[in-house]
Each structure stands twice: as structure tokens, then as C-alpha cells.
Design a protein around this motif. Structure first.
Motif, mmCIF file in Angstrom:
data_model
loop_
_atom_site.group_PDB
_atom_site.id
_atom_site.type_symbol
_atom_site.label_atom_id
_atom_site.label_comp_id
_atom_site.label_asym_id
_atom_site.label_seq_id
_atom_site.Cartn_x
_atom_site.Cartn_y
_atom_site.Cartn_z
ATOM 1 N N GLN A 182 35.413 33.934 33.521
ATOM 2 C CA GLN A 182 36.216 34.967 32.849
ATOM 3 C C GLN A 182 36.492 34.559 31.403
ATOM 4 O OE1 GLN A 182 39.585 35.428 35.621
ATOM 5 N NE2 GLN A 182 38.988 37.569 35.850
ATOM 6 N N GLU A 183 36.844 33.282 31.232
ATOM 7 C CA GLU A 183 37.140 32.791 29.877
ATOM 8 C C GLU A 183 35.906 32.871 28.985
ATOM 9 O OE1 GLU A 183 40.542 29.771 31.649
ATOM 10 O OE2 GLU A 183 38.655 28.942 30.880
ATOM 11 N N ASN A 239 35.186 46.147 43.059
ATOM 12 C CA ASN A 239 34.267 45.103 42.598
ATOM 13 C C ASN A 239 32.813 45.490 42.848
ATOM 14 O OD1 ASN A 239 36.376 43.493 41.786
ATOM 15 N ND2 ASN A 239 36.332 42.141 43.581
ATOM 16 N N THR A 285 31.145 42.519 35.753
ATOM 17 C CA THR A 285 30.823 42.069 34.396
ATOM 18 C C THR A 285 31.428 43.007 33.362
ATOM 19 O OG1 THR A 285 28.762 43.318 34.451
ATOM 20 C CG2 THR A 285 28.658 41.028 35.149
ATOM 21 N N VAL A 295 39.824 37.051 40.792
ATOM 22 C CA VAL A 295 38.724 36.177 41.262
ATOM 23 C C VAL A 295 38.931 35.724 42.706
ATOM 24 C CG1 VAL A 295 38.064 35.398 38.944
ATOM 25 C CG2 VAL A 295 39.757 34.073 40.261
ATOM 26 N N ILE A 321 32.806 37.442 33.384
ATOM 27 C CA ILE A 321 33.472 38.266 34.399
ATOM 28 C C ILE A 321 34.675 38.892 33.707
ATOM 29 C CG2 ILE A 321 34.832 38.226 36.545
ATOM 30 C CD1 ILE A 321 33.094 35.924 37.532
ATOM 31 N N ARG A 322 34.913 40.172 33.955
ATOM 32 C CA ARG A 322 36.024 40.868 33.296
ATOM 33 C C ARG A 322 37.373 40.226 33.621
ATOM 34 N NH1 ARG A 322 34.064 45.293 35.583
ATOM 35 N NH2 ARG A 322 36.038 45.633 36.666
ATOM 36 N N GLY A 323 38.279 40.274 32.675
ATOM 37 C CA GLY A 323 39.595 39.665 32.835
ATOM 38 C C GLY A 323 40.465 40.334 33.882
ATOM 39 N N THR A 376 37.218 31.521 37.135
ATOM 40 C CA THR A 376 38.124 31.722 36.002
ATOM 41 C C THR A 376 37.470 31.256 34.701
ATOM 42 O OG1 THR A 376 40.020 31.459 37.464
ATOM 43 C CG2 THR A 376 40.431 31.166 35.116
#
Lengths: 209, 209
Positions: free
Chosen positions: A155-156, B199, B205, A166, A160-162, A152
Motif C-alpha cells: 500500500q505504501e 475486493n 490496485t 489488507v 494496493i489502494r489505501g 501494508t
């Protein structure tokens, strides 16, 4: 591996010197986890009894029964405690690097008697509902939460895409390693670990290259 | 699921009508696999004995002992045989679609008593080396080979890059499902199956979007 006290030193000398029965319960709990962690990492879980732990940690069996419902429950807490440092996540600005480092450490831990014992507990849990609950509440749910926390953060940080769940990545990274360990048709190699991360971060299609 | 003979019809009537002990061995083997497959899919593997199978398939226990080293070995062969059609891969020009369809079928099979039994066999195999070998040689290695074959075709069709080790994808798709089934911290949902494929094919990404 976490730095542990010298196992050649009798483990009773430290705690006992402070007077039997005088230690606060949290200190007792910590001593028991340390002593059990040494046993579990070194010898595995088969044959772990409250009697053995009572001797190693200089506590009474009554105390152990008060704190843990079964030797397996204690073993799982102790294993979680013993591998916490080794399996801790780095949090640099390169999540791929941090995941690779952690996954390599994870694979190494799984090669120890403690790691082997963990697979046997997963195995036994398939026909033992109490053990299945203990495994999840005392070990796997906690490890899963730590992995999700690290992912996470990525992601922030925009790595990694929102819209990615996860929790699914946990199964495609650590879960994939467990799969090769539990059903060893193929070995867990360094190349395997690297491919796990590369497949997810690069994607496997030609345009993802 | 494979089309199986009507289970209400006494299974001994067909084979036995052709004369006891007269069937060629491959026909006997097929009859035994059919009968055992029905038992395993419907009731699971616990309590499966050669005696039960002998009655259901109208063969002698001696014949069963000649063909299989143990009831578990027979159960694994029968399960492989019984799910072969359900778990067969489609080979359209859209590998993502074909994988999704197969993975949804796979998840459905794993919810049957037979699927549950498979998890228990993986569990028992952790402390039973003979069972571990039987599991791999009679079930998992064969399923893994079929999955790799479909993924290799996708590589040949240019839908998966040639540098991807398709064996790793097996662990990140089916292995991830096994992980959630063996350590059920999270459920196997349709969304989970879809995320597994997305995924890997899209990458996680931001630039892979």
C-alpha cells in the motif's frame, strides 16, 4: 524449507557436549524448538510427547513443562519457527510476484506432514477452546501479522489502494487455500494460487480487464 | 430460515395419524429431514442420535439405519435441507447485490447452533476420512455447485469475465468466511462481507478504482 541440522546426527551430541543443565534458557528454548521442528515437519504432531522431545533435545521433561503448557503449544511454536524462513516474504517492488512466490511456498509446506498436522490442530481446536487460543496466539496471529505487514508495504508503495483493508486480503489469499485444504472439494493447484492473486489484483469484471 | 412446523406441536401427531409404516419412503425421508433439521438448527449436532430422531419423526430406528449410514450423515442432509431456502441465491441483474444478500444470510446461519455444528464437523473430518467424504458429498459439494451456478449466470450476463474460474471465487468469498470462523483471529462483520465482494469486483490496485 529452513536448513536444519543433519537429522542422522544424534541431536544430543551438540547441546549435551556443553554440559547438561548449563545452557542459558534461551539457548535451551532454541534447541528444543529446532528438535521439535524436525519432528513436526517430518512426522506431524500426532504422537508428539514431551518425553520424545526431551530425548531429542537432551533436556529434562521438567524444563519442557516450565517452558510450554502442553505438547501442542510446543508443536505450534516449533512449527512457526521451522517454517519462518520458507514462508518469509520477499519485498521487491512487485508485490504480485512476491505474493505468488510466497503462496506457492505456503502450498508446498501444507503438503508436508507438518502442514497436515496444522489442519488437524485447526480441526481439534473447533471443540477445544484452549487449543484454539494456543493456535491463534502461537501460530496464526503471527503469520497473519507478517502477511499484513507485507501487504501494508505494498500500500505504501502504491501497489494496493489505501482504502483496502489488507486483513481481508489475508482471508482471500491464504484463507482460500486453507478452505480448499480443510474442505477438499477442489484441489490446491498452481493455477488456483495464480487465480487467487489475479482475481484480486485485476478484478473479475469485464471493465477491470 | 425455512418455514418449519410449529415445534410446540408434537411432531408425531401429523405423520402417525396417517398410520404407522404406511407412509411412502420419500415422505418418510422428508419428515425425518424436517424433524432433524429442527434439532440441528436449534441444538447443533452434538448428541444427535438415531433414537432422538426416531422419537421426533415417529419412525423406527431400523428405517433410519436403512436410509442413512450414520447420525452425522443424516445431520448433514438435514442441515442442507434446512438452510436451502435461507441460502438460496437471488438472480436479479445485479450479481454484486445478490451475492452480498446471500453472504449476509450465510454469515447469519453460521452464527446458529447448526452453523457452529458445521464447523465442528469440518474439524472432526480432519481426522475422520468417512466423515470427510460425507461432509463433501452431503453438504459442501452441493453448496459449492449452487454458488458456481449463480456465478456462471453472472458470466453469461457479462457481469463477470468469461476467463475467470468461478470455482476460485467460491473460496475467496465463502471460503474466506469459513477461514475467519475456523481460525477466528478476526471477526466476521458486515464490513468484512462487503469488502470480500468489493475486493474481487473492483480489484485492489489503484488503477482498478
Amino acid at each position: 524449507m529452513t536448513r536444519l541440522p543433519d537429522p542422522t546426527e544424534p541431536s544430543s551430541s551438540g547441546p549435551r557436549a556443553r554440559g547438561r543443565g548449563r545452557r542459558p534458557i534461551e539457548e535451551v528454548r532454541g534447541d528444543v524448538l529446532d528438535a521439535t521442528g524436525r519432528i513436526v515437519l517430518g512426522e506431524g504432531i500426532a504422537g508428539l510427547t514431551f518425553e520424545k522431545v526431551a530425548r531429542a533435545a537432551a533436556v529434562s521433561k521438567t524444563t519442557l513443562y516450565k517452558l510450554w503448557p502442553s505438547p501442542n503449544a510446543l508443536a505450534l511454536d516449533a512449527y512457526f519457527h521451522a517454517v519462518a524462513d520458507t514462508l518469509a516474504f520477499e519485498t521487491t517492488d512487485d508485490v504480485r510476484r512476491d505474493l505468488l512466490a510466497q503462496l506457492h511456498n505456503f502450498a508446498a509446506v501444507m503438503r508436508t506432514p507438518g502442514g497436515r498436522a496444522l489442519l488437524e490442530l485447526i480441526g481439534a481446536a473447533q471443540t477445544d477452546p484452549d487449543l484454539a487460543v494456543a493456535y491463534r496466539t502461537r501460530y496464526s496471529a503471527g503469520r497473519r501479522a507478517l502477511a499484513c505487514e507485507r501487504l501494508t508495504l505494498a500500500q505504501e508503495q502504491g501497489q494496493i489502494r489505501g482504502d483496502v483493508d489488507v486483513r481481508v486480503l489475508v482471508d482471500q489469499l491464504w484463507g482460500a487455500v486453507y478452505h480448499r485444504l480443510l474442505v477438499p472439494d477442489e484441489p490446491v493447484t498452481d493455477e488456483f494460487i495464480e487465480a487467487l492473486v489475479a482475481n484480486l489484483f485485476t478484478g473479475v469484471t469485464p471493465d477491470g480487464r
